[in-house]
Design a protein around this motif. Structure first.
Motif, PDB file in Angstrom:
ATOM      1  N   ILE A 122      -3.990  -2.581  -0.018  1.00  0.00           N
ATOM      2  CA  ILE A 122      -4.881  -1.744   0.796  1.00  0.00           C
ATOM      3  C   ILE A 122      -4.928  -0.353   0.162  1.00  0.00           C
ATOM      4  O   ILE A 122      -3.878   0.259  -0.063  1.00  0.00           O
ATOM      5  N   SER A 123      -6.129   0.112  -0.130  1.00  0.00           N
ATOM      6  CA  SER A 123      -6.237   1.415  -0.781  1.00  0.00           C
ATOM      7  C   SER A 123      -7.633   1.982  -0.572  1.00  0.00           C
ATOM      8  O   SER A 123      -8.617   1.342  -0.937  1.00  0.00           O
ATOM      9  N   GLN A 124      -7.699   3.167  -0.001  1.00  0.00           N
ATOM     10  CA  GLN A 124      -8.997   3.824   0.160  1.00  0.00           C
ATOM     11  C   GLN A 124      -9.650   3.986  -1.200  1.00  0.00           C
ATOM     12  O   GLN A 124     -10.782   3.582  -1.412  1.00  0.00           O
ATOM     13  N   GLU A 168      -7.519   3.152  -6.550  1.00  0.00           N
ATOM     14  CA  GLU A 168      -6.999   3.600  -7.849  1.00  0.00           C
ATOM     15  C   GLU A 168      -5.534   4.016  -7.787  1.00  0.00           C
ATOM     16  O   GLU A 168      -4.977   4.390  -8.810  1.00  0.00           O
ATOM     17  N   THR A 169      -4.937   4.024  -6.613  1.00  0.00           N
ATOM     18  CA  THR A 169      -3.563   4.513  -6.499  1.00  0.00           C
ATOM     19  C   THR A 169      -2.669   3.747  -7.474  1.00  0.00           C
ATOM     20  O   THR A 169      -2.560   2.513  -7.409  1.00  0.00           O
ATOM     21  N   MET A 170      -2.037   4.502  -8.359  1.00  0.00           N
ATOM     22  CA  MET A 170      -1.319   3.889  -9.480  1.00  0.00           C
ATOM     23  C   MET A 170      -0.251   2.876  -9.031  1.00  0.00           C
ATOM     24  O   MET A 170      -0.155   1.775  -9.566  1.00  0.00           O
ATOM     25  N   ALA A 202      -6.513  14.246   3.818  1.00  0.00           N
ATOM     26  CA  ALA A 202      -5.832  13.432   4.833  1.00  0.00           C
ATOM     27  C   ALA A 202      -6.766  12.304   5.272  1.00  0.00           C
ATOM     28  O   ALA A 202      -7.855  12.547   5.783  1.00  0.00           O
ATOM     29  N   SER A 203      -6.326  11.108   5.055  1.00  0.00           N
ATOM     30  CA  SER A 203      -7.153   9.942   5.356  1.00  0.00           C
ATOM     31  C   SER A 203      -7.287   9.725   6.861  1.00  0.00           C
ATOM     32  O   SER A 203      -6.297   9.751   7.591  1.00  0.00           O
ATOM     33  N   THR A 204      -8.506   9.555   7.337  1.00  0.00           N
ATOM     34  CA  THR A 204      -8.719   9.317   8.770  1.00  0.00           C
ATOM     35  C   THR A 204      -9.614   8.093   8.971  1.00  0.00           C
ATOM     36  O   THR A 204      -9.168   7.035   9.395  1.00  0.00           O
ATOM     37  N   ALA A 248       0.847  -1.198   0.000  1.00  0.00           N
ATOM     38  CA  ALA A 248       0.000   0.000   0.000  1.00  0.00           C
ATOM     39  C   ALA A 248       0.881   1.246   0.000  1.00  0.00           C
ATOM     40  O   ALA A 248       2.116   1.147   0.048  1.00  0.00           O
ATOM     41  N   CYS A 249       0.246   2.399  -0.055  1.00  0.00           N
ATOM     42  CA  CYS A 249       0.964   3.687   0.014  1.00  0.00           C
ATOM     43  C   CYS A 249       0.448   4.508   1.197  1.00  0.00           C
ATOM     44  O   CYS A 249      -0.723   4.405   1.559  1.00  0.00           O
ATOM     45  N   GLY A 250       1.302   5.373   1.707  1.00  0.00           N
ATOM     46  CA  GLY A 250       0.895   6.391   2.680  1.00  0.00           C
ATOM     47  C   GLY A 250       0.216   5.808   3.900  1.00  0.00           C
ATOM     48  O   GLY A 250       0.687   4.844   4.518  1.00  0.00           O
TER      49      GLY A 250
END
Ligand code: F6R
Length: 605
Positions: free
Chosen positions: A344-346, A349-351, A397-399, A297-299
């Motif tokens: 894992i990605s909200q 679509e995260t490339m 900002a993801s919460t 995942a990212c971030g």
């Protein structure tokens, strides 16, 4: 990142395109524009900055037309200025684009050698100029579009209008998502279901390499070999009403406070409290046979993966690799036969995460995705989808997506352990009860927001802030630091508490607040010793814990957390670090929901 909307319509399109662009604001952007066809001619309005600036231009110089394309741009090639804003136009064509044309330099050089002048620094203008050149050779629009597509390398979603063709629009998808919306005497294109939410709920997700020709009454899709193809129509669940902030000042604030509700909703989908069991969707593989789990995942989603590693290894005793998606495929990972790779990605679509998913798929791994957007590309390309049911997350900002992802990952870890036989049915029932308590405890923490607000106001002037934790709280420390830096622009780092004395402790003086995450039990004594080392160097320690312990006298501040079981404690500690960042950003007066330089859905590498 960039958002796209296109309408081949039968009534004025500009107000509807502006509504769609508003829905796309959440993706992050720094300029916007629209183009329409009116009387057969193309015209456009573009503005640097937010949509208000574009609205103002449109009110001074309105645009007519029943067919149009609109765009919110997150700058990649060229600064966020008006000349670089989309649509890019020649007299013949208008184009909006999401993604990156990787061979644009070579194409641009070829066009310049052909005597063609450019007015922007973007890669997109190359597509507009190439298409114009093709049309000038007398090629039919669809032929010209095919020829241009064949020349493009990189990742892109395109939406195109052509002079004199009010009943025609082209779209193409290669690497960046593009969705067709079906209407009544109208058809639409959008970068996601959200763009089309007010227009249509009958959607067709284009597949990689697809291109599409739309008129008001027909949609014809072709694959990368230019063969006509049928793609499935799905019904969008995205709410048609504009998502609003309610009584909250910011979306991020709303999303922080929603967490008890959405986590309860998410857990409601995975837990059966009466039976004391976890209910996962049907699996195309047997969990008991999974030899290894790879989490990518990212971030913030990457920090959720890091937390999950502790759960899976500790409870299920299955080895876990955790990778940042942008690094994953380049390290040439060694896969285990029959392994399970979880992405894992909200956004889904995260490339980089999507590219990692495809890498693992080619390698024959079982593919699972944990996503918020169930119509996303990752969900559609996975063998198993575990939705997080957080509802739309608008704040950049993801919460709530973090705590919902953790809730799903915790449930999954318990079920994996059960399948592996490392825990009994009675243990599962105990974990289910523990998970069920999470929402109420979250509400309790949120009710003490004024205490965290006071701490945030006290440290908002700091230049550097450290977050430290051990074990499963180390990723929470990193998440706290990420949250703080992205919305308050205060430099922050998250460290494993034991690592400080190997370098970072050199930063400590009376101006450096250190947030210590140390729930009672486990490794808390060791973390507290590390905090003592910081206080001995005049560092301002702020302790998040259910036990003040021996350092009560000397620390700068303490936020008292409720005591809880080991499984849910990391989920609970996400809340004070989110609130701390939120209140620090409010104190500093930053744009909390749309922090500078950031995009919600990162669809470029
Ligand atoms: C930070 C944040 C980002 C995202 C990251 C991955 O608050 O939101 O770090 O977590 O860009 O996005 P998704 O989860 O959509 O793949």
């Amino acid at each position: 990142m960039c958002g796209i909307v296109g309408i081949v319509g039968n009534s004025p399109v500009v107000p509807r395109m502006m509504e769609s662009l508003k829905r796309l604001e959440y993706r992050g952007y720094d300029s916007a524009g629209v183009a329409t066809l009116s009387g057969g001619n193309l015209d456009r309005r573009r503005a640097q900055g937010k949509l208000d600036a574009l609205s103002e231009k449109l009110s001074l110089e309105p645009l007519d037309g029943t067919s149009g394309i609109g765009h919110t741009r997150w700058a990649t090639h060229g600064q966020p200025t008006e000349p670089n804003a989309h649509p890019h136009m020649t007299e013949q064509v208008a184009i909006v684009h999401n993604g990156i044309i990787e061979n644009f330099k070579a194409l641009k050089a070829e066009l310049i050698a052909d005597g063609i002048a450019f007015e922007s620094e973007t890669d997109t203008e190359v597509v507009a100029r190439l298409l114009t050149r093709e049309l000038e050779t007398g090629a039919y629009p669809s032929q010209a579009f095919q020829t241009v597509l064949a020349r493009l390398e990189g990742a892109f979603a395109l939406c195109v209008l052509i002079k004199g063709e009010e009943n025609l629009m082209f779209g193409a998808r290669e690497g960046s998502p593009l969705v067709v919306g079906l209407g009544n005497g109208e058809n639409y294109l959008g970068s996601d279901a959200m763009a089309l939410a007010g227009l249509s709920n009958h959607l067709i997700y284009l597949e990689e390499g697809d291109w599409v020709e739309l008129s008001r009454t027909a949609v014809q899709i072709f694959d990368r070999n230019n063969q006509p193809v049928e793609r499935q129509v799905s019904i969008s669940q995205v709410a048609t009403t504009m998502i609003d902030k309610g009584n909250h000042r910011h979306f991020m604030q709303k999303e922080i406070y929603e967490q008890p509700t959405v986590v309860a909703q998410a857990l409601g989908r995975y837990l059966d409290p009466n039976a004391g069991t976890i209910c996962l969707p049907d699996m195309p593989f047997d969990l008991a046979d999974v030899p290894k789990v790879t989490l990518v995942a990212c971030g913030t989603s990457f920090y959720a993966a890091q937390v999950a590693r502790y759960w899976i290894e500790k409870i299920a005793r299955v080895p876990v690799d955790v990778d940042i998606a942008s690094e994953f495929r380049y390290r040439d990972p060694v896969y285990t036969d029959g392994g399970l790779a979880i992405f894992i990605s909200q956004s889904g679509e995260t490339m980089d995460t999507l590219a990692a998913l495809r890498h693992a798929k080619v390698a024959g791994q079982h593919i699972a995705s944990i996503v918020n957007v169930t119509g996303s590309t990752m969900a559609r390309e996975s063998d198993l989808v575990l939705p997080i049911y957080a509802g739309p997350e608008v704040g950049v900002a993801s919460t709530k997506a973090f705590t919902c992802s953790l809730s799903v990952l915790a449930s999954f870890s318990v079920e994996l352990a059960h399948a592996k036989g490392t825990i009994t049915a009675a243990d599962v029932a105990e974990y289910v009860t523990e998970l069920e308590h999470a929402p109420a405890l979250m509400a309790k923490i949120l009710s003490k927001d004024h205490e965290i607000e006071a701490i945030a106001q006290d440290i908002a002037d700091a230049r550097d802030i450290l977050f430290v934790g051990r074990g499963i709280y180390f990723p929470i420390a990193m998440e706290g630091a990420l949250k703080l830096k992205e919305i308050s622009y205060i430099h922050a780092e998250g460290y494993a508490a034991g690592e400080l004395k190997h370098g970072p402790i050199a930063l400590i003086d009376e101006n450096v607040p250190v947030i210590g995450i140390a729930p009672d039990g486990g490794l808390s004594d060791k973390t507290v010793s590390n905090l003592q080392e910081i206080m001995a160097r005049k560092g301002k320690v702020i302790l998040l814990s259910d036990n003040k312990g021996s350092i009560a006298e000397d620390m700068h501040a303490h936020f008292e957390m409720p005591s809880a079981g080991d499984l849910i404690t990391p989920i609970l500690y996400a809340l004070p670090v989110q609130m701390l960042s939120y209140f620090a950003a409010v104190e500093k007066g930053t744009d909390v929901d749309m922090p500078r330089n950031l995009a919600k859905s990162v669809t470029v590498e």
